[in-house]
Design a protein around this motif. Structure first.
Motif, short mmCIF file in Angstrom:
data_model
loop_
_atom_site.label_atom_id
_atom_site.label_comp_id
_atom_site.label_asym_id
_atom_site.label_seq_id
_atom_site.Cartn_x
_atom_site.Cartn_y
_atom_site.Cartn_z
N GLU A 160 10.55 46.25 82.00
CA GLU A 160 10.00 46.75 80.60
C GLU A 160 8.68 46.06 80.41
OE1 GLU A 160 12.43 46.84 77.13
OE2 GLU A 160 14.31 46.76 78.45
N ARG A 161 7.84 46.56 79.47
CA ARG A 161 6.62 45.79 79.03
C ARG A 161 6.79 45.76 77.46
NH1 ARG A 161 1.27 48.01 82.54
NH2 ARG A 161 2.12 47.28 84.48
N LEU A 162 5.73 45.07 77.06
CA LEU A 162 5.60 44.79 75.52
C LEU A 162 4.66 45.97 75.00
CD1 LEU A 162 4.65 40.76 75.58
CD2 LEU A 162 6.82 41.76 74.47
N SER A 163 5.33 46.03 73.82
CA SER A 163 4.50 47.01 73.14
C SER A 163 3.31 46.28 72.46
CB SER A 163 5.09 47.75 72.00
OG SER A 163 5.40 46.94 70.90
N ASP A 164 1.93 47.08 72.02
CA ASP A 164 1.14 46.40 71.29
C ASP A 164 1.37 45.66 70.26
OD1 ASP A 164 -0.51 47.66 73.46
OD2 ASP A 164 -1.63 48.85 72.01
N GLY A 165 2.24 46.29 69.30
CA GLY A 165 2.85 45.33 68.14
C GLY A 165 3.20 44.14 68.65
N GLU A 166 4.06 43.99 69.65
CA GLU A 166 4.78 43.05 69.98
C GLU A 166 3.82 41.88 70.62
OE1 GLU A 166 9.21 44.51 71.41
OE2 GLU A 166 7.42 44.75 72.69
N ILE A 167 2.87 42.57 71.28
CA ILE A 167 1.81 41.46 71.63
C ILE A 167 1.20 40.95 70.83
CG2 ILE A 167 -0.44 41.42 72.93
CD1 ILE A 167 0.53 43.51 74.92
N ILE A 168 0.50 41.91 69.76
CA ILE A 168 -0.34 41.15 68.41
C ILE A 168 0.66 40.22 67.83
CG2 ILE A 168 -1.10 41.89 66.33
CD1 ILE A 168 -1.99 44.54 67.79
N ALA A 169 1.93 40.40 67.45
CA ALA A 169 2.84 39.68 66.46
C ALA A 169 2.81 38.21 67.15
CB ALA A 169 4.21 40.48 66.21
N ASN A 170 3.29 38.40 68.67
CA ASN A 170 3.61 36.95 69.19
C ASN A 170 2.10 36.19 69.62
OD1 ASN A 170 6.67 36.70 70.03
ND2 ASN A 170 5.95 38.94 70.35
N VAL A 171 1.09 36.56 69.72
CA VAL A 171 -0.20 36.15 69.91
C VAL A 171 -0.32 35.35 68.48
CG1 VAL A 171 -2.69 36.19 70.46
CG2 VAL A 171 -1.11 37.48 71.63
N MET A 172 -0.19 35.95 67.43
CA MET A 172 0.01 35.34 66.22
C MET A 172 0.73 34.20 65.90
SD MET A 172 -0.18 37.94 62.83
CE MET A 172 -0.83 39.46 63.17
N MET A 173 1.80 34.40 66.73
CA MET A 173 3.10 33.20 66.48
C MET A 173 2.56 32.01 67.23
SD MET A 173 6.77 33.18 68.10
CE MET A 173 6.03 32.73 69.68
N PHE A 174 2.14 32.44 68.70
CA PHE A 174 1.59 31.29 69.71
C PHE A 174 0.45 30.52 68.71
CE2 PHE A 174 2.83 34.41 73.35
CZ PHE A 174 4.04 33.90 73.04
N ARG A 212 9.28 40.46 62.65
CA ARG A 212 10.30 40.98 63.27
C ARG A 212 10.36 41.16 64.83
NH1 ARG A 212 10.50 44.62 58.50
NH2 ARG A 212 9.22 46.03 59.63
N SER A 213 8.73 40.96 65.35
CA SER A 213 8.61 40.83 66.79
C SER A 213 8.41 39.63 67.37
CB SER A 213 7.22 41.88 66.92
OG SER A 213 7.69 42.99 66.65
N TRP A 214 8.37 38.46 66.26
CA TRP A 214 8.11 37.19 66.97
C TRP A 214 9.64 36.83 67.84
CZ3 TRP A 214 6.08 33.58 62.55
CH2 TRP A 214 4.79 34.05 61.92
N MET A 215 9.41 36.29 68.85
CA MET A 215 10.48 35.73 69.52
C MET A 215 11.07 34.59 69.01
SD MET A 215 8.71 33.65 72.72
CE MET A 215 7.53 34.82 73.45
N LEU A 216 10.40 33.70 67.96
CA LEU A 216 10.94 32.83 67.09
C LEU A 216 12.12 33.08 66.32
CD1 LEU A 216 10.50 29.57 66.36
CD2 LEU A 216 8.91 30.66 64.77
N MET A 217 12.02 34.47 65.85
CA MET A 217 12.99 35.15 65.04
C MET A 217 13.68 36.13 65.58
SD MET A 217 10.92 34.76 61.47
CE MET A 217 10.34 33.18 60.91
N ARG A 218 13.88 36.12 66.69
CA ARG A 218 14.75 36.98 67.64
C ARG A 218 16.00 36.40 68.31
NH1 ARG A 218 12.96 42.34 67.94
NH2 ARG A 218 15.36 42.80 68.00
N ASP A 219 17.06 36.91 68.49
CA ASP A 219 18.22 36.46 69.34
C ASP A 219 18.68 37.40 70.50
OD1 ASP A 219 18.47 34.69 67.22
OD2 ASP A 219 19.99 35.82 66.14
N GLY A 220 19.49 36.58 71.23
CA GLY A 220 20.05 37.36 72.24
C GLY A 220 19.01 37.99 73.39
N THR A 221 19.42 39.26 73.64
CA THR A 221 18.57 40.14 74.59
C THR A 221 17.24 40.37 74.23
OG1 THR A 221 20.69 41.10 75.54
CG2 THR A 221 18.60 42.23 75.95
#
Length: 349
Positions: free
Chosen positions: A171-185, A30-39
């Motif tokens: 804005e800054r990334l939350s810890d959850g967003e950082i963790i999720a997207n590092v996984m995705m990367f 739910r936090s992966w940029m791969l699976m988000r749209d728009g803004t």
């Protein structure tokens, strides 16, 4: 409004197949940029983009070159060497551990987690892969969180530190967003690069005239990497959800329908490429869709291509003869990710 959505975690059936809305893997996606749209997608991508610019990749080149050389030194030469396990799998995870700020000695552990996470984008998931991907998401998430806390106390020149400090529109990334997207990367960078190297090398070995041409003119790999991507794409398809009725020819795709976009087939469209089933490193105007397109074009594409160029250049420089040890090769049993389980070769220095 975009007529196609990437937000699969919002689909109850998709989430349920992967363990349910509150499962570790679905929460992460739910936090992966791969699976988000728009803004939401633009915000996540805007915060991560500076790490993957052409300038950043050029600055990283000496470090990546050193990694490639060390791994090939360890691999050496000889008969029946698995080019996937000994080289293709080692390069991207080692590079990304260094880039991400994670200990390189943990690369095999990170690779185990990313192998399991890769199944999340399979069209269907069985109980074994569902359990493995959720275990990996939980374990990898805890591991990244531990290193994120260390970077907060002592920032370094790495991905974790940059994501902690990055700002986009205030804005800054939350810890959850950082963790999720590092996984995705990790997952995306590993799968694409490993399979680009493996599929590309197999293509060259089965087209000895092209391997010979690359030996005679190593500079062919600069543009030839796109031909290798076109010829045998590491990612064969992407899935989207129609947000409205879409007319394609005489067919209507109804809103809410799942759409499978076959990148591998498009790369071999005879209306776009002459003799598309032939590998030709000198083919003009090659624009593969292997890394997607539009807003969701792979953020790490430049890094993956840079790593692969270095690998192919060093292989033909270092080894006077590269041949298949066995004609039979083993492909991984996945639909959307196309890659070899192993590639046995004889390497003569």
């Amino acid at each position: 409004m975009n007529r196609l959505s990437s937000e699969y975690p919002k689909d109850p059936r998709w989430s349920e197949q992967r363990g349910g809305r509150n499962s570790p893997i679905v929460e992460a996606t739910r936090s992966w940029m791969l699976m988000r749209d728009g803004t939401a997608h633009r915000r996540l991508r805007g915060l991560a983009n500076p790490v993957f610019t052409a300038k950043a990749i050029r600055e990283m080149a000496p470090r990546v070159t050193g990694i490639v050389h060390r791994i090939m030194d360890e691999m050496g030469s000889g008969h029946d060497i698995d080019l996937i396990g000994r080289l293709a799998c080692q390069v991207p995870v080692t590079v990304f551990c260094g880039l991400g700020g994670l200990p390189v000695e943990d690369r095999d552990l990170c690779r185990k987690w990313t192998d399991a996470l890769g199944h999340v984008i399979d069209p269907s998931v069985d109980e074994t892969t569902r359990r493995a991907m959720n275990d990996a998401a939980a374990e990898f998430g805890d591991y990244i969180a531990e290193h994120l806390a260390r970077r907060r106390a002592n920032p370094q020149d790495d991905l974790l530190s940059r994501l902690l400090l990055a700002e986009f529109d205030g804005e800054r990334l939350s810890d959850g967003e950082i963790i999720a997207n590092v996984m995705m990367f990790f997952m995306g960078g590993h799968e694409t690069t490993v399979n680009l190297i493996g599929n590309g090398m197999l293509g060259l070995l089965r087209h000895p005239d092209q391997l010979r041409a690359l030996r005679e003119d190593p500079g062919l790999i600069d543009d030839g990497i796109d031909e290798l991507l076109r010829y045998d794409a590491p990612i064969q398809l992407v899935a989207r959800i129609a947000t409205e009725d879409i007319q394609v020819g005489d067919r209507t795709i109804p809103a809410g329908a799942k759409v499978m976009i076959l990148l591998g087939a498009a790369n071999r469209d005879p209306r776009r490429y002459t003799d598309p089933d032939r590998l030709d490193l000198r083919r003009p105007d090659v624009r593969p869709l292997s890394f997607g397109g539009g807003p969701h074009y792979c953020i790490g594409a430049l890094l993956a291509k840079s790593e692969a160029r270095l690998v192919f250049s060093e292989l033909v420089r270092r080894y006077r003869d590269i041949t298949l040890s066995h004609e039979d090769v083993v492909w991984r049993p996945q639909v959307n990710i196309r890659g070899l389980s192993e590639l046995r070769v004889d390497l003569m220095s």
